[in-house]
Design an enzyme around this catalytic site. Sequence first.
Site, short mmCIF file in Angstrom:
data_model
loop_
_atom_site.label_atom_id
_atom_site.label_comp_id
_atom_site.label_asym_id
_atom_site.label_seq_id
_atom_site.Cartn_x
_atom_site.Cartn_y
_atom_site.Cartn_z
N GLU A 90 -31.74 -10.15 -9.03
CA GLU A 90 -30.53 -10.38 -8.22
C GLU A 90 -30.86 -10.27 -6.73
O GLU A 90 -30.25 -10.93 -5.90
CB GLU A 90 -29.45 -9.34 -8.59
CG GLU A 90 -28.17 -9.49 -7.80
CD GLU A 90 -27.00 -8.69 -8.37
OE1 GLU A 90 -27.16 -8.06 -9.44
OE2 GLU A 90 -25.94 -8.68 -7.73
N LYS A 113 15.94 0.94 9.23
CA LYS A 113 16.14 -0.49 9.59
C LYS A 113 15.15 -1.43 8.88
O LYS A 113 15.59 -2.47 8.35
CB LYS A 113 16.06 -0.62 11.13
CG LYS A 113 16.67 -1.89 11.73
CD LYS A 113 18.14 -2.12 11.51
CE LYS A 113 19.14 -1.20 12.15
NZ LYS A 113 19.25 -1.15 13.57
N PRO A 114 13.83 -1.11 8.81
CA PRO A 114 12.94 -2.05 8.10
C PRO A 114 13.38 -2.29 6.66
O PRO A 114 13.28 -3.41 6.16
CB PRO A 114 11.57 -1.35 8.15
CG PRO A 114 11.66 -0.40 9.30
CD PRO A 114 13.09 0.03 9.38
N GLY A 173 2.40 -0.03 -7.28
CA GLY A 173 1.77 -0.07 -8.60
C GLY A 173 2.01 1.22 -9.36
O GLY A 173 2.34 1.22 -10.55
N GLN A 185 16.46 -2.22 5.61
CA GLN A 185 17.63 -3.12 5.68
C GLN A 185 17.17 -4.57 5.80
O GLN A 185 17.71 -5.47 5.17
CB GLN A 185 18.52 -2.74 6.85
CG GLN A 185 19.13 -1.34 6.74
CD GLN A 185 19.97 -0.99 7.96
OE1 GLN A 185 20.68 -1.83 8.51
NE2 GLN A 185 19.88 0.27 8.38
N GLY A 197 -21.95 -2.74 -8.26
CA GLY A 197 -22.00 -3.49 -7.02
C GLY A 197 -22.73 -4.81 -7.22
O GLY A 197 -23.25 -5.08 -8.30
N GLU A 228 -15.36 3.85 -16.56
CA GLU A 228 -14.15 4.24 -15.82
C GLU A 228 -12.92 3.46 -16.26
O GLU A 228 -11.80 3.95 -16.11
CB GLU A 228 -14.38 4.10 -14.30
CG GLU A 228 -14.49 2.68 -13.75
CD GLU A 228 -15.88 2.09 -13.81
OE1 GLU A 228 -16.68 2.52 -14.66
OE2 GLU A 228 -16.18 1.17 -13.01
N GLY A 263 0.81 -1.23 0.00
CA GLY A 263 0.00 0.00 0.00
C GLY A 263 0.84 1.27 0.00
O GLY A 263 0.37 2.33 0.41
N ARG A 269 -23.96 -9.84 -14.67
CA ARG A 269 -24.74 -11.02 -15.06
C ARG A 269 -26.17 -10.65 -15.45
O ARG A 269 -26.86 -11.41 -16.10
CB ARG A 269 -24.84 -12.00 -13.89
CG ARG A 269 -23.54 -12.69 -13.55
CD ARG A 269 -23.76 -13.83 -12.56
NE ARG A 269 -22.51 -14.14 -11.89
CZ ARG A 269 -21.56 -14.93 -12.39
NH1 ARG A 269 -21.74 -15.50 -13.57
NH2 ARG A 269 -20.45 -15.16 -11.71
N CYS A 300 -23.23 0.43 -14.19
CA CYS A 300 -23.56 -0.98 -14.04
C CYS A 300 -24.73 -1.20 -13.08
O CYS A 300 -25.86 -0.94 -13.45
CB CYS A 300 -22.31 -1.77 -13.66
SG CYS A 300 -22.44 -3.47 -14.23
N HIS A 340 -18.74 -0.30 -17.82
CA HIS A 340 -17.93 0.48 -16.88
C HIS A 340 -17.06 1.48 -17.65
O HIS A 340 -15.93 1.14 -18.05
CB HIS A 340 -17.01 -0.45 -16.08
CG HIS A 340 -17.74 -1.29 -15.09
ND1 HIS A 340 -17.91 -0.92 -13.79
CD2 HIS A 340 -18.36 -2.49 -15.23
CE1 HIS A 340 -18.60 -1.85 -13.14
NE2 HIS A 340 -18.88 -2.81 -14.00
N1 GLN Z 1 -24.72 -7.01 -9.87
C1 GLN Z 1 -25.01 -6.54 -11.19
C2 GLN Z 1 -24.89 -7.65 -12.21
O1 GLN Z 1 -24.24 -8.64 -11.98
C3 GLN Z 1 -24.14 -5.37 -11.55
C4 GLN Z 1 -22.69 -5.71 -11.62
C5 GLN Z 1 -21.79 -4.49 -11.52
O2 GLN Z 1 -22.21 -3.44 -11.06
N2 GLN Z 1 -20.55 -4.61 -11.94
O3 GLN Z 1 -25.43 -7.55 -13.28
#
Ligand code: GLN
Length: 540
Positions: free
Chosen positions: A409, A188-189, A17, A191, A358, A518, A13, A469, A385, A516
């Site tokens: 879901e 020291k860490p 990366g 090292q 989510g 992003e 952390g 899904r 999503c 997505h």
């Molecule tokens: N849970 C939702 C699905 O599986 C949305 C997935 C997500 O937000 N990445 O379709």
Amino acid sequence: MKYIFIVGGVMSGVGKGVAAASIGRILKSRGFEVTALKIDPYVNIDAGTMNPTEHGEVFVLNDGTECDQDMGNYERFLDCELSKDNYMTTGSVYLSVINQERNLEYGGKCVEVVPHIPLEVIERIDKAILKNKAQIAVIEIGGTVGEYQNILFLEAVRMLKLKNPDSVSLVLVSYLPILNNDSEMKTKPTQYAVRALNSAGLQPDIILARSAIALDKKRKSKIAFNCNIREEDVISAPDVKNIYEVPVNFEKDNLSENILGKLKLKPKSRDLKKWRQLANLVNSTKKSVKIGIVGKYFGSGGFILTDSYISIIEAVKHAAYYFKVKPEIIWLDAEDYEKNPKNLKELSNCDGVIIPGGFGSRAVEGKIAAIKYLREKKISFLGICYGMQLAVVEFARSVAGLKGAHTTEVESDIHHPIIDILAEQKKHLENKNYGATMRLGSYPAAIKNGTIAYSAYRSPLVSERHRHRYEVNPDYIERLEKSGLIFSGFSPDKRLMEIIELPKNKHPFFVASQFHPEFKSHPFKPHPLFREFVRTSLKK
Ligand code: GLN
């Protein structure tokens, strides 16, 4: 082929990366083709089956690989697109060795942990270099040296370096703690971390000394002397306010020249101007835009973690920098809105709000309540999503009059399954076949003319990354459209809905995507949907 391995010392952390991605960037700026790989020491075949509170966001590549969030940093810093060849875990390496053994590919030999596991690792690295037509690979090994689980990867470095001493460079990213303000910085860490590397038969070529402040001369000499390394190979890497400063800072210490020298390569060019400008812009902008993120993957014991949403944070930054403003991210807890609906009012403090992706039923009603608030109060909204699926549920319930509408879901037996599982996905769930079986990676989407989405993309066809899904149930599309919801993006066969929005005269910016966005935003190329979302948020 040239290899630069990045390993961590002392603790995780500390930005290993970003350091790996920045090393890739500075070498690219010296005229070399660079690719980056991540090795994760866990047994999971990929990151897809893990809760994001374990290791942060699950990043998705074009080919659908579900991987570590650092892969996002590599794509953003190197301005490239990576594939499954750039990522491996202990689990995936063992799986392919075992599969090869079952196929008699070892020609009757006894297959052993050493050398066969490290050899498989080396083979995969070489494959990634060839596939990406790279001259140099930056390979980050997750975790820290001294951990039992990454010893086989260090063994791969040892084997490779023994064979090609001038082609392998090892960078240790270590941490130098300062216990309280008036005590000194402790070496020291670091090292001990070098001792751990030594016991694996390795000696670092460069130590990147991460710390709250820059190293002083005394600490530099101390590390050099005790870790058996030249002083100029100890690089000070103090905390920075923005990660885009890291490549610029590394070059203040001539890191690219140093590494290239060790690899017997001569720099061909120097081009870090754009990055310098970006770092300056970030440090000098005064104006800000307040963006709320209504999430649920924050908790880590008694601490708050925002790594689950790292690509969203980066995408917001890219869009904000495009308008020369700073983003101020406000973390909002969806679960809290279920218990204390009066707190929804705080959404009004934001210029724009994102409801991210989510899974599962936790905090779903809180997110739906937030979406309703944003829709009714005309606050800029970007759904991603699950954020889009729940926006459709909210619209169905509140505007289209479909009482009890929901996603299957959360509730399998409902009157209006507005969001439902695809038939092929149902089979996976019935067979408990959860790993890498979602709708993953890039799919094309057709964009409807005259919509907000079209004016953002300025293109009738785009490609975006997915991980889900469930889908908008096609049986309800007509009804939702009649009630005023616009489906502005859909699969070219019109079967799957990709983007929803409300007309501009009803709401300044109410847009959500099944994919997505992003994952495809870059520092100098903000994603069109994030860019337009921030543009409208700035008008508040
Ligand atoms: N849970 C939702 C699905 O599986 C949305 C997935 C997500 O937000 N990445 O379709």
